[in-house]
Scaffold this motif. Sequence first.
Motif, PDB file in Angstrom:
ATOM      1  N   ARG A   1       0.857  -1.150  -0.057  1.00 42.61           N
ATOM      2  CA  ARG A   1       0.048  -0.082   0.104  1.00 42.61           C
ATOM      3  C   ARG A   1       0.902   1.297  -0.031  1.00 42.61           C
ATOM      4  O   ARG A   1       0.733   2.199  -0.562  1.00 42.61           O
ATOM      5  N   PHE A   2       1.996   1.377   0.671  1.00 39.61           N
ATOM      6  CA  PHE A   2       2.758   2.431   0.578  1.00 39.61           C
ATOM      7  C   PHE A   2       3.834   2.468  -0.083  1.00 39.61           C
ATOM      8  O   PHE A   2       5.117   3.112  -0.146  1.00 39.61           O
ATOM      9  N   SER A   3       3.958   1.342  -1.046  1.00 40.94           N
ATOM     10  CA  SER A   3       4.690   1.497  -2.262  1.00 40.94           C
ATOM     11  C   SER A   3       4.067   2.190  -3.425  1.00 40.94           C
ATOM     12  O   SER A   3       4.770   2.344  -4.448  1.00 40.94           O
ATOM     13  N   VAL A   4       2.914   2.592  -3.344  1.00 42.52           N
ATOM     14  CA  VAL A   4       2.347   3.600  -4.300  1.00 42.52           C
ATOM     15  C   VAL A   4       3.063   4.696  -4.780  1.00 42.52           C
ATOM     16  O   VAL A   4       3.744   5.292  -3.777  1.00 42.52           O
ATOM     17  N   GLY A   5       3.290   4.708  -5.984  1.00 38.29           N
ATOM     18  CA  GLY A   5       4.169   5.915  -6.499  1.00 38.29           C
ATOM     19  C   GLY A   5       4.524   5.844  -7.969  1.00 38.29           C
ATOM     20  O   GLY A   5       4.263   5.018  -8.643  1.00 38.29           O
TER      21      GLY A   5
ATOM     22  N   SER B   1       6.596   2.624  -8.977  1.00 38.17           N
ATOM     23  CA  SER B   1       5.749   1.191  -9.023  1.00 38.17           C
ATOM     24  C   SER B   1       4.591   1.322 -10.035  1.00 38.17           C
ATOM     25  O   SER B   1       4.236   0.340 -10.583  1.00 38.17           O
ATOM     26  N   GLY B   2       4.390   2.601 -10.385  1.00 43.40           N
ATOM     27  CA  GLY B   2       3.067   2.822 -11.389  1.00 43.40           C
ATOM     28  C   GLY B   2       1.762   2.618 -10.777  1.00 43.40           C
ATOM     29  O   GLY B   2       0.910   2.289 -11.607  1.00 43.40           O
ATOM     30  N   GLU B   3       1.722   2.377  -9.392  1.00 38.43           N
ATOM     31  CA  GLU B   3       0.355   2.083  -8.947  1.00 38.43           C
ATOM     32  C   GLU B   3      -0.086   3.333  -8.175  1.00 38.43           C
ATOM     33  O   GLU B   3       0.408   3.897  -7.551  1.00 38.43           O
ATOM     34  N   ALA B   4      -1.442   3.332  -7.993  1.00 39.54           N
ATOM     35  CA  ALA B   4      -2.034   4.094  -7.266  1.00 39.54           C
ATOM     36  C   ALA B   4      -3.284   3.008  -6.586  1.00 39.54           C
ATOM     37  O   ALA B   4      -3.448   1.919  -7.006  1.00 39.54           O
ATOM     38  N   CYS B   5      -3.792   3.583  -5.454  1.00 36.91           N
ATOM     39  CA  CYS B   5      -4.713   2.866  -4.790  1.00 36.91           C
ATOM     40  C   CYS B   5      -5.916   3.457  -4.083  1.00 36.91           C
ATOM     41  O   CYS B   5      -5.698   4.709  -3.939  1.00 36.91           O
ATOM     42  N   THR B   6      -6.926   2.921  -4.273  1.00 34.66           N
ATOM     43  CA  THR B   6      -8.167   3.534  -3.769  1.00 34.66           C
ATOM     44  C   THR B   6      -8.878   2.309  -2.392  1.00 34.66           C
ATOM     45  O   THR B   6      -8.983   1.359  -2.577  1.00 34.66           O
ATOM     46  N   GLY B   7      -9.052   3.161  -1.338  1.00 35.78           N
ATOM     47  CA  GLY B   7      -9.479   2.495  -0.199  1.00 35.78           C
ATOM     48  C   GLY B   7     -10.978   2.714  -0.028  1.00 35.78           C
ATOM     49  O   GLY B   7     -11.498   3.984   0.023  1.00 35.78           O
TER      50      GLY B   7
ATOM     51  N   GLU C   1      -8.269   8.345  -1.569  1.00 33.50           N
ATOM     52  CA  GLU C   1      -7.537   7.866  -2.930  1.00 33.50           C
ATOM     53  C   GLU C   1      -6.177   8.362  -2.549  1.00 33.50           C
ATOM     54  O   GLU C   1      -5.777   9.521  -2.201  1.00 33.50           O
ATOM     55  N   ASN C   2      -5.337   7.468  -2.949  1.00 34.00           N
ATOM     56  CA  ASN C   2      -3.880   7.630  -3.038  1.00 34.00           C
ATOM     57  C   ASN C   2      -3.413   7.467  -4.402  1.00 34.00           C
ATOM     58  O   ASN C   2      -3.076   6.414  -4.971  1.00 34.00           O
ATOM     59  N   VAL C   3      -2.974   8.640  -5.044  1.00 34.66           N
ATOM     60  CA  VAL C   3      -2.431   8.674  -6.427  1.00 34.66           C
ATOM     61  C   VAL C   3      -1.245   9.659  -6.434  1.00 34.66           C
ATOM     62  O   VAL C   3      -1.338  10.647  -6.037  1.00 34.66           O
ATOM     63  N   PRO C   4      -0.289   8.930  -7.290  1.00 35.78           N
ATOM     64  CA  PRO C   4       1.117   9.685  -7.213  1.00 35.78           C
ATOM     65  C   PRO C   4       0.875  10.407  -8.467  1.00 35.78           C
ATOM     66  O   PRO C   4       0.394  10.208  -9.473  1.00 35.78           O
ATOM     67  N   TYR C   5       1.642  11.775  -8.638  1.00 34.04           N
ATOM     68  CA  TYR C   5       1.855  12.373  -9.658  1.00 34.04           C
ATOM     69  C   TYR C   5       3.105  13.449  -9.498  1.00 34.04           C
ATOM     70  O   TYR C   5       3.461  13.519  -8.370  1.00 34.04           O
ATOM     71  N   ARG C   6       3.525  14.259 -10.428  1.00 35.08           N
ATOM     72  CA  ARG C   6       4.574  15.058 -10.224  1.00 35.08           C
ATOM     73  C   ARG C   6       3.884  16.382 -10.404  1.00 35.08           C
ATOM     74  O   ARG C   6       3.141  16.928 -11.039  1.00 35.08           O
ATOM     75  N   ASP C   7       4.197  17.269  -9.174  1.00 33.09           N
ATOM     76  CA  ASP C   7       3.483  18.466  -9.063  1.00 33.09           C
ATOM     77  C   ASP C   7       4.150  19.580  -9.871  1.00 33.09           C
ATOM     78  O   ASP C   7       5.138  19.244 -10.708  1.00 33.09           O
ATOM     79  N   ALA C   8       3.739  20.721  -9.623  1.00 29.33           N
ATOM     80  CA  ALA C   8       4.307  21.997 -10.594  1.00 29.33           C
ATOM     81  C   ALA C   8       5.803  21.991 -10.214  1.00 29.33           C
ATOM     82  O   ALA C   8       6.465  22.864 -11.121  1.00 29.33           O
ATOM     83  N   TYR C   9       6.165  21.770  -9.348  1.00 32.12           N
ATOM     84  CA  TYR C   9       7.686  21.955  -8.622  1.00 32.12           C
ATOM     85  C   TYR C   9       8.658  20.709  -9.297  1.00 32.12           C
ATOM     86  O   TYR C   9       9.766  20.670  -8.737  1.00 32.12           O
ATOM     87  N   GLY C  10       7.885  19.807  -9.975  1.00 28.09           N
ATOM     88  CA  GLY C  10       8.397  18.317 -10.429  1.00 28.09           C
ATOM     89  C   GLY C  10       8.925  17.430  -9.083  1.00 28.09           C
ATOM     90  O   GLY C  10       9.690  16.623  -9.246  1.00 28.09           O
TER      91      GLY C  10
ATOM     92  N   ALA D   1      -3.202   0.862 -12.425  1.00 25.51           N
ATOM     93  CA  ALA D   1      -2.093   1.312 -12.741  1.00 25.51           C
ATOM     94  C   ALA D   1      -2.471   2.925 -12.930  1.00 25.51           C
ATOM     95  O   ALA D   1      -3.460   3.495 -13.452  1.00 25.51           O
ATOM     96  N   VAL D   2      -1.251   3.634 -12.492  1.00 29.26           N
ATOM     97  CA  VAL D   2      -1.522   5.091 -12.612  1.00 29.26           C
ATOM     98  C   VAL D   2      -1.638   5.653 -14.051  1.00 29.26           C
ATOM     99  O   VAL D   2      -2.492   6.601 -14.461  1.00 29.26           O
ATOM    100  N   ALA D   3      -0.989   4.903 -14.972  1.00 29.37           N
ATOM    101  CA  ALA D   3      -1.130   5.383 -16.263  1.00 29.37           C
ATOM    102  C   ALA D   3      -2.706   5.124 -16.897  1.00 29.37           C
ATOM    103  O   ALA D   3      -3.220   5.870 -17.675  1.00 29.37           O
ATOM    104  N   THR D   4      -3.329   4.208 -16.318  1.00 32.88           N
ATOM    105  CA  THR D   4      -4.568   3.873 -16.667  1.00 32.88           C
ATOM    106  C   THR D   4      -5.515   4.784 -16.094  1.00 32.88           C
ATOM    107  O   THR D   4      -6.584   5.374 -16.522  1.00 32.88           O
ATOM    108  N   ARG D   5      -5.323   4.793 -14.661  1.00 34.31           N
ATOM    109  CA  ARG D   5      -6.377   5.670 -13.941  1.00 34.31           C
ATOM    110  C   ARG D   5      -6.318   7.211 -14.116  1.00 34.31           C
ATOM    111  O   ARG D   5      -7.223   7.940 -14.139  1.00 34.31           O
ATOM    112  N   GLY D   6      -4.948   7.857 -14.253  1.00 38.08           N
ATOM    113  CA  GLY D   6      -4.752   9.241 -14.211  1.00 38.08           C
ATOM    114  C   GLY D   6      -5.066   9.736 -12.943  1.00 38.08           C
ATOM    115  O   GLY D   6      -5.320   9.050 -11.915  1.00 38.08           O
ATOM    116  N   VAL D   7      -4.951  11.118 -12.684  1.00 40.60           N
ATOM    117  CA  VAL D   7      -5.392  12.166 -11.886  1.00 40.60           C
ATOM    118  C   VAL D   7      -6.697  12.741 -12.022  1.00 40.60           C
ATOM    119  O   VAL D   7      -6.649  13.513 -12.675  1.00 40.60           O
TER     120      VAL D   7
END
Length: 226
Positions: free
Chosen positions: A23-27, A30-36, A76-85, A207-213
């Motif tokens: 669960r805390f490897s989302v990032g 890993s390319g994974e997000a998770c929804t609880g 919802e735990n979703v990884p992304y890169r913010d405006a500051y990289g 998959a983050v690539a599929t789910r998106g933000v």
Amino acid sequence: MTSIFQRAMGAEFDRLHPQLQRRFSVGLDSGEACTGTGSMDEILHGRSFVRPFLALGGSRNVLVPRAGRNIPFVIENVPYRDAYGRETVTFVRTFRFPGRPHRFDATMVFSPERDCIVDYLGTHQHLASDLRFSADRTGALVIRSGEHRFREGPVDARVPHLIGGDAVARESYDEEAGRFRIDVRVTNRRFGLLVGYRGSFTVQYEAVATRGVRAGLRPVREEARV
């Protein structure tokens, strides 16, 4: 592959229950997000004078402005890169109270300078808190807040302990029930309990690539200062 939480915990990450490790490897690595999805058995408030402050925070999705029992819950735990990289992971909690849902938003980054996770709270990231992650002897994850800072325009001020809240969260995995269990308490050193909640949930990985933000998940404003 290393998540921001693995970076923060180092070798101690390996002491977590395997389900918590995933669960805390989302990032982004890993390319994974998770929804609880689950339910809060109870959501508690402190004494009556804290309620106006919780209502004010609720207007910016900070903490939970209502109390209740058996409240449906989504995180919802979703990884992304913010405006500051920076790699960022959302911790967007939705409490589905009767009549109107309430959100408690947070976005987390790893700060090499502070050597911890920095937790930006609310829709505009006005509040930033240092978080320390550890594993207890049972393999549960314990998160404790440290210094709190308020940022708005040129203002960059440390929040005094007199008005701040100390948060402790414990997340574990119940193998018999097949559910994650969460218990959160936010207290003030003088006034005691401000808000707390406990409950359980199951998790679905995507998959983050599929789910998106999805729209509305990221904060309205992003803060550069950690």
